[in-house]
Design a protein around this motif. Structure first.
Motif, PDB file in Angstrom:
ATOM      1  N   UNK A 267       0.843  -1.198   0.000  1.00 12.93           N
ATOM      2  CA  UNK A 267       0.000   0.000   0.000  1.00 12.93           C
ATOM      3  C   UNK A 267       0.877   1.247   0.000  1.00 12.93           C
ATOM      4  N   UNK A 268       1.935   1.227   0.815  1.00 10.14           N
ATOM      5  CA  UNK A 268       2.854   2.375   0.857  1.00 10.14           C
ATOM      6  C   UNK A 268       3.572   2.562  -0.479  1.00 10.14           C
ATOM      7  N   UNK A 269       3.872   1.448  -1.167  1.00 12.98           N
ATOM      8  CA  UNK A 269       4.517   1.525  -2.479  1.00 12.98           C
ATOM      9  C   UNK A 269       3.529   1.924  -3.571  1.00 12.98           C
ATOM     10  N   UNK A 270       2.233   2.008  -3.209  1.00 11.52           N
ATOM     11  CA  UNK A 270       1.149   2.323  -4.152  1.00 11.52           C
ATOM     12  C   UNK A 270       0.980   1.229  -5.197  1.00 11.52           C
ATOM     13  N   UNK A 271       1.387   0.002  -4.842  1.00 14.77           N
ATOM     14  CA  UNK A 271       1.153  -1.139  -5.733  1.00 14.77           C
ATOM     15  C   UNK A 271      -0.299  -1.585  -5.657  1.00 14.77           C
ATOM     16  N   UNK A 436       0.177  -9.197 -12.025  1.00 21.30           N
ATOM     17  CA  UNK A 436       1.167  -8.241 -11.541  1.00 21.30           C
ATOM     18  C   UNK A 436       1.962  -7.731 -12.738  1.00 21.30           C
ATOM     19  N   UNK A 437       2.302  -6.464 -12.719  1.00 21.96           N
ATOM     20  CA  UNK A 437       2.992  -5.882 -13.875  1.00 21.96           C
ATOM     21  C   UNK A 437       3.990  -4.822 -13.422  1.00 21.96           C
ATOM     22  N   UNK A 438       5.152  -4.820 -14.081  1.00 26.47           N
ATOM     23  CA  UNK A 438       6.115  -3.741 -13.861  1.00 26.47           C
ATOM     24  C   UNK A 438       5.935  -2.736 -14.981  1.00 26.47           C
ATOM     25  N   UNK A 444       5.829  -1.262  -9.710  1.00 25.50           N
ATOM     26  CA  UNK A 444       5.100  -2.533  -9.830  1.00 25.50           C
ATOM     27  C   UNK A 444       3.678  -2.344  -9.320  1.00 25.50           C
ATOM     28  N   UNK A 445       2.725  -2.817 -10.094  1.00 21.73           N
ATOM     29  CA  UNK A 445       1.317  -2.649  -9.742  1.00 21.73           C
ATOM     30  C   UNK A 445       0.570  -3.972  -9.925  1.00 21.73           C
ATOM     31  N   UNK A 446      -0.488  -4.136  -9.130  1.00 19.11           N
ATOM     32  CA  UNK A 446      -1.461  -5.197  -9.400  1.00 19.11           C
ATOM     33  C   UNK A 446      -2.469  -4.588 -10.370  1.00 19.11           C
TER      34      UNK A 446
END
Length: 514
Positions: A267-271, A436-438, A444-446
């Motif tokens: 969550x902190x990484x905004x993923x 999952x994707x970079x 990196x995001x879901x």
């Protein structure tokens, strides 16, 4: 404890000369002011001339000798030279030659059979002592900082992974990529950077590769030049050696963070968003069968580790991996790992063998580190025969392609099944695909949470529960976007109700009363 330390006393007489090497420049310096003070004393009064030896100590208070004391200061001028080289001690050519000399002497003096019986701290202490002795005996002029660097590098060579140790100690590095002895790249913050770290030669690099793979009972050489292994902390390692790697051995380390990640970190990484994190927690807890799809370096294994964190501690979990890297926190976990063939080509244990054997081990969940071959069929069978909550990762660019890849893997196993039968098996076994994707900015995001809801004719029907939409880009090149729930009522809603997690799911989806 060391082999040749008993043979060194004959050369010990030279050791006293060693201290003279460092003080030699300083020794003559004090003598130069000595005569000046003596001459000054003798000129003023000839009677005390027999007393000059004791007078210098008493003569120090007079103001005349005191100003003379700064005169020896120029002796300290050699110090600036080492300080210039201190900017990059590890790449100092002079220091590199000294390290090779000391290292070779150390190998001759050390009894490797005895050193292997000691604890790492004891080994480091002994190596430090012997390195200091060798430096003294060879009359090598080093600053304290340089000597510490030599000792540290030699200890890293003997006990660790040589020049790579500083990178392994750094947090925030995701990958370490060694392209021969002269190039070491790292991935940090989603971007690849070239470091100034180098190996002495290809032989040192190969020795470190051998040390890594032999620790897990494998080997890498000309006969078997490709090897997958792992470090003690679970970091994944791949080695490909000459003659396949033309410019020297290529070593790739997928480094694990020392700090165990949680959904709060994502969550902190905004993923992910807090609401999506709750949905993922529910999916894991209610025993849905999940495939995590994504490209290389997209964070599939990290996400799989996080998903397993919400499994009931009372469940029996069996993991199957090519190189063990999953780090489950549950108390009842059995970890299995494949085995490559030996020199004669026999003795191989494949992923499919492990998955088949899992079914005889009374598993409640089967987790496959990466589905990449015919074991996909056995995993689907396990999911269909009472092993709910099984999970695995797969390389694919989106959920639809993930299904196609599973079909192709089953075909690779030689199963002559109609395409519709295979798709029905997939639709019945897999409940949710998480993508999952970079992204191109390195983040990196879901990007998808997609469920399989059945078949329409010969086509598997998918339904998106959550999507990530890119909306733009800021002035720093960082992509701007947001996760959006589609608003549909997921098919796993009833399963959440069965596990008394309906309210948590409704709160995350903002679907109270659905």
């Amino acid at each position: 404890m060391f082999g040749r330390r008993g043979t060194q006393p004959p050369s010990e007489p030279v050791a006293p000369a060693a201290p003279a090497v460092a003080p030699t420049p300083a020794a003559p310096a004090p003598e130069t002011p000595g005569p000046d003070v003596a001459d000054a004393g003798s000129a003023s009064s000839p009677v005390p001339s027999p007393q000059p030896p004791s007078e210098p100590a008493a003569a120090s208070p007079p103001p005349a000798p005191e100003p003379e004391a700064p005169a020896p200061a120029p002796v300290a001028e050699p110090e600036p030279a080492p300080s210039d080289s201190a900017e990059s001690l590890s790449n100092n050519p002079r220091l590199a030659e000294i390290k090779i000399t000391v290292f070779n002497d150390l190998l001759e003096a050390v009894d490797l059979a005895e050193i292997s019986k000691l604890e790492p701290d004891e080994v480091r202490e002994e190596i430090t002592d012997m390195t200091a002795e060798i430096i003294s005996m060879r009359r090598l002029v080093l600053t304290i900082q340089e000597q510490q660097q030599v000792v540290q590098d030699i200890c890293n060579d003997i006990l660790g992974l040589g020049p790579l140790e500083p990178l392994l100690e750094r947090d925030g590095i995701a990958d370490i990529m060694v392209n021969g002895a002269g190039q070491v790249f790292i991935e940090i913050g989603g971007k690849i950077e070239l470091t100034d770290i180098k190996f002495r030669d290809n032989a040192q690099l190969m020795n470190i590769c051998q040390r890594i793979v032999t620790a897990v009972g494998r080997r890498v050489d000309e006969a078997s030049p490709i090897c997958d292994a792992r470090l003690a902390d679970g970091s994944r390692v791949n080695v490909i050696a000459p003659p396949l790697a033309i410019d020297g051995a290529a070593l790739t380390i997928r480094k694990f963070s020392k700090e165990k990640l949680t959904f709060k970190n994502l969550i902190n990484f905004e993923s992910i968003t807090p609401e999506l994190g709750q949905v993922l927690e529910v999916l894991s807890a209610i025993r849905t069968n999940i495939l995590i799809s994504g490209g290389t370096g997209s964070g599939k294994t990290t996400l799989l580790n996080l998903m397993t964190g919400h499994i009931n501690p009372g469940e029996r979990i069996i993991t199957c991996e090519d190189s063990a890297e999953l780090q489950l926190q549950q108390p009842h976990v059995v970890r299995l790992e494949t085995r490559p063939p030996n020199l004669e080509g026999a003795g191989e244990i494949s992923m499919r063998d492990l998955v088949k054997n899992c079914l005889r081990m009374r598993p409640e969940r089967i987790i496959v580190g990466e589905v990449r071959g015919p074991e996909a069929f056995d995993l689907l069978q396990a999911m269909n025969t009472g092993h709910d909550g099984s999970m695995g990762t797969i390389h694919a660019n989106n959920p639809r392609e993930a299904i196609s890849r599973v079909e192709n893997m089953i075909a690779m196993g030689g199963y002559n099944l109609p395409a519709k039968a295979v798709r029905e098996q997939i639709a019945a076994a897999v409940n949710v695909i998480i993508q999952a994707q970079r992204l191109r900015d390195g983040s990196r995001k879901i990007t998808h949470v997609t469920e399989i809801i059945g078949m329409e004719g010969d086509i598997i029907t998918l339904q998106d529960v959550c999507l990530y939409e890119v909306e733009g880009e800021d002035e720093n090149g960082k992509l701007i976007g947001q996760h959006k729930f589609t608003g549909v009522r997921p098919h796993f809603w009833e399963k959440a109700r069965y596990y008394n997690l309906e309210e948590k799911l409704a709160a995350a989806l903002n679907m109270y009363g659905a």
